[in-house]
Enzyme design. Structure first.
Site, PDB file in Angstrom:
ATOM      1  N   LYS A  46       0.842  -1.214   0.000  1.00  0.00           N
ATOM      2  CA  LYS A  46       0.000   0.000   0.000  1.00  0.00           C
ATOM      3  C   LYS A  46       0.871   1.255   0.000  1.00  0.00           C
ATOM      4  O   LYS A  46       0.708   2.159   0.839  1.00  0.00           O
ATOM      5  CB  LYS A  46      -0.974  -0.024   1.171  1.00  0.00           C
ATOM      6  CG  LYS A  46      -1.958  -1.194   1.055  1.00  0.00           C
ATOM      7  CD  LYS A  46      -3.275  -0.933   1.708  1.00  0.00           C
ATOM      8  CE  LYS A  46      -4.250  -2.074   1.460  1.00  0.00           C
ATOM      9  NZ  LYS A  46      -3.772  -3.385   1.986  1.00  0.00           N
ATOM     10  N   ILE A  50       6.067   9.921  -1.961  1.00  0.00           N
ATOM     11  CA  ILE A  50       6.512  10.748  -3.087  1.00  0.00           C
ATOM     12  C   ILE A  50       7.135   9.848  -4.151  1.00  0.00           C
ATOM     13  O   ILE A  50       7.576   8.733  -3.847  1.00  0.00           O
ATOM     14  CB  ILE A  50       7.517  11.827  -2.625  1.00  0.00           C
ATOM     15  CG1 ILE A  50       8.771  11.184  -2.001  1.00  0.00           C
ATOM     16  CG2 ILE A  50       6.865  12.762  -1.614  1.00  0.00           C
ATOM     17  CD1 ILE A  50       9.898  12.166  -1.745  1.00  0.00           C
ATOM     18  N   PRO A  51       7.167  10.315  -5.422  1.00  0.00           N
ATOM     19  CA  PRO A  51       7.613   9.430  -6.510  1.00  0.00           C
ATOM     20  C   PRO A  51       8.966   8.760  -6.274  1.00  0.00           C
ATOM     21  O   PRO A  51       9.118   7.560  -6.538  1.00  0.00           O
ATOM     22  CB  PRO A  51       7.648  10.369  -7.724  1.00  0.00           C
ATOM     23  CG  PRO A  51       6.595  11.386  -7.427  1.00  0.00           C
ATOM     24  CD  PRO A  51       6.671  11.618  -5.947  1.00  0.00           C
TER      25      PRO A  51
END
Lengths: 216, 216
Positions: A62, A66-67
């Protein structure tokens, strides 16, 4: 991802030995094993590799970050042997794209709606947007609750031919056949298998229920 | 959580040796060390315990799951030696309460708004609701981005005397003094310290910037 019994085993055990024993018993009957952070925190990340020798592993992490952190988590999970990774969409399109890119052809699954009461507070009303984001990002599938089969049908319309995996079957009250009939590709079953006195018989029984629905 | 330099080190290294070297160098200068899943996946959960011998550890696990899984993750993180755990609020009040209960007096921090572009898609507009949920649940504090100091001021109004930890200082463009001036209790600094040629000097420089603001 293989599609035989259409069962994904949710291995929510934190005891490493018990977890491996269940997988040795039912690993060949299920299409994949889904593990979560508690098992990694109790047994170590080597457990991903250990389980992946027995069955495809979906890391239900899950991921909601942040990227760059999403990328690092995905890279490490796949490097350890995972076949799939479950991520959230609410942290935005860029984080989702980072997951799909890092997966490099392996499977990313996007949470649409969650089955617990708190899931109604924010995620339920956004479920179809999250499903659309899954399609746009190039994810392999989505997660939608078997406890609300009518929602699975809606999500199916939104995701086209992406896979739908549905947790909540068994102990949480969802029905495997209702989930499949409403468009789920796989049901995710935990306690009803690993908590059963005879896990193999429990898995076989659910597999039969699903097979009968398909008229096999 | 101690409050001396008001710096939390974001240890976003995945190389265990480098991570420990940085902590040995600056551990006494920072109020806590924040680690994320990539380090756990690369080094194992024992790393939490190892680091906790040197400095308080905040596990930035951005937990976003059903209450039972949240509880299990929290229990294991604290059992490994963590002093704090960062969780999401968007999975609902019940998941958040499960974290606070499992923390059993240790610190839960709730993400309000995130600093990356995708953070604007869903979380930004909900930040003040998440902050209110942090207060209601009995969390110790919240996370609010140093890149948007005016938002820290708004969050401060919402959370009363809860702690505010602000990431995004340094490499991401946020200013430590602006974050503190707008109500942050601690700034979270990563690359600007661990990526510096002289990490200790870098940390001391930020600590001086913060101290001068307080007129110390």
């Amino acid at each position: 991802m293989r599609k035989n019994s259409r069962i994904v085993l949710a291995l929510d055990e934190t005891d490493e030995k018990k977890a491996l024993r269940v997988v040795d018993e039912v690993g060949d009957l299920v299409d994949a094993i889904k593990i979560n952070w508690p098992l990694v925190l109790s047994s170590g990340p080597e457990m991903i590799t250990e389980l992946a020798r027995r069955s495809p592993v979906i890391c239900d992490f899950k991921v909601a970050d942040i990227p760059n952190t999403v990328r690092l988590i995905a890279e490490q999970a796949f490097r350890r042997g995972a076949s799939g990774l479950i991520v959230h969409a609410f942290t935005g399109s860029d984080s989702l794209k980072a997951a799909v890119q890092a997966a490099d052809g392996k499977d990313i699954f996007v949470v649409t709606e969650m089955s617990h009461p708190g899931g109604q507070e924010f995620t339920a009303s956004l479920a179809e947007r999250f499903a659309a984001m899954a399609v746009e990002s190039g994810a392999r599938g989505v997660i939608a609750p078997a406890t609300r089969p009518e929602r699975i049908a809606r999500i199916r319309q939104a995701v086209g031919d992406l896979l739908i995996l549905s947790p909540g079957v068994g102990a949480q009250g969802g029905s495997a056949s209702a989930a499949i009939a409403n468009g789920a590709d796989h049901v995710i079953v935990g306690r009803a298998i690993y908590g059963a006195e005879q896990p193999r018989e429990a898995a076989e029984s659910i597999a039969r229920e699903i097979a009968s629905l398909r008229g096999c």
